[in-house]
Design a protein around this motif. Structure first.
Motif, PDB file in Angstrom:
ATOM      1  N   THR A   5       0.849  -1.187   0.000  1.00  0.00           N
ATOM      2  CA  THR A   5       0.000   0.000   0.000  1.00  0.00           C
ATOM      3  C   THR A   5       0.888   1.241   0.000  1.00  0.00           C
ATOM      4  N   SER A   6       0.695   2.084  -1.004  1.00  0.00           N
ATOM      5  CA  SER A   6       1.488   3.309  -1.082  1.00  0.00           C
ATOM      6  C   SER A   6       1.140   4.221   0.087  1.00  0.00           C
ATOM      7  N   PHE A   7       1.967   5.210   0.306  1.00  0.00           N
ATOM      8  CA  PHE A   7       1.746   6.146   1.407  1.00  0.00           C
ATOM      9  C   PHE A   7       0.444   6.906   1.225  1.00  0.00           C
ATOM     10  N   LYS A   8      -0.008   7.042  -0.028  1.00  0.00           N
ATOM     11  CA  LYS A   8      -1.268   7.736  -0.320  1.00  0.00           C
ATOM     12  C   LYS A   8      -2.465   6.803  -0.241  1.00  0.00           C
ATOM     13  N   GLU A  24      13.042   1.700   7.900  1.00  0.00           N
ATOM     14  CA  GLU A  24      11.949   2.384   8.607  1.00  0.00           C
ATOM     15  C   GLU A  24      12.540   3.637   9.230  1.00  0.00           C
ATOM     16  N   THR A  25      12.048   4.815   8.767  1.00  0.00           N
ATOM     17  CA  THR A  25      12.709   6.071   9.134  1.00  0.00           C
ATOM     18  C   THR A  25      11.803   7.191   9.626  1.00  0.00           C
ATOM     19  N   PRO A  26      10.727   7.149  10.292  1.00  0.00           N
ATOM     20  CA  PRO A  26       9.908   6.022  10.715  1.00  0.00           C
ATOM     21  C   PRO A  26       9.030   5.464   9.608  1.00  0.00           C
ATOM     22  N   ASP A  27       8.834   6.233   8.493  1.00  0.00           N
ATOM     23  CA  ASP A  27       8.075   5.667   7.379  1.00  0.00           C
ATOM     24  C   ASP A  27       8.870   4.520   6.768  1.00  0.00           C
ATOM     25  N   THR A  28       8.175   3.580   6.155  1.00  0.00           N
ATOM     26  CA  THR A  28       8.856   2.456   5.519  1.00  0.00           C
ATOM     27  C   THR A  28       9.259   2.876   4.115  1.00  0.00           C
ATOM     28  N   VAL A  29      10.569   2.821   3.860  1.00  0.00           N
ATOM     29  CA  VAL A  29      11.126   3.206   2.570  1.00  0.00           C
ATOM     30  C   VAL A  29      11.770   1.975   1.944  1.00  0.00           C
ATOM     31  N   LYS A  41       2.928   2.219   3.351  1.00  0.00           N
ATOM     32  CA  LYS A  41       2.329   2.151   4.690  1.00  0.00           C
ATOM     33  C   LYS A  41       2.698   0.865   5.411  1.00  0.00           C
ATOM     34  N   ASP A  42       3.026  -0.188   4.655  1.00  0.00           N
ATOM     35  CA  ASP A  42       3.353  -1.480   5.251  1.00  0.00           C
ATOM     36  C   ASP A  42       4.638  -1.372   6.067  1.00  0.00           C
TER      37      ASP A  42
END
Length: 76
Positions: A5-8, A24-29, A41-42
């Protein structure tokens, strides 16, 4: 392929062979082998589990397309 799932919020499939690293940066990249990045989002753990399940299904010979049972009604 694995479902992410994309961030959007849009779902998409990704070939896990294209993944170079997951941070994790904190978003997952997700960094791909060509250097492109995807923010999803995962969590890294969820992606890891999806990759393990994907590989298990490949090596076990399971149908990779859930719900697509056309032509799979063989009788012995």
């Amino acid at each position: 392929m694995i479902l992410l799932t994309s961030f959007k919020g849009k779902e998409f499939y990704l070939n896990p062979d294209l993944i170079y690293r997951i941070d994790e940066t904190p978003d997952t990249v997700i960094t791909l082998v060509d250097g492109k990045t995807l923010v999803v989002k995962d969590t890294a753990f969820e992606i890891r589990e999806a990759i393990i399940e994907y590989r298990h299904r490949i090596f076990s010979g399971e149908n990779l397309f859930e719900g697509n049972n056309e032509g799979n009604n063989e009788e012995e």
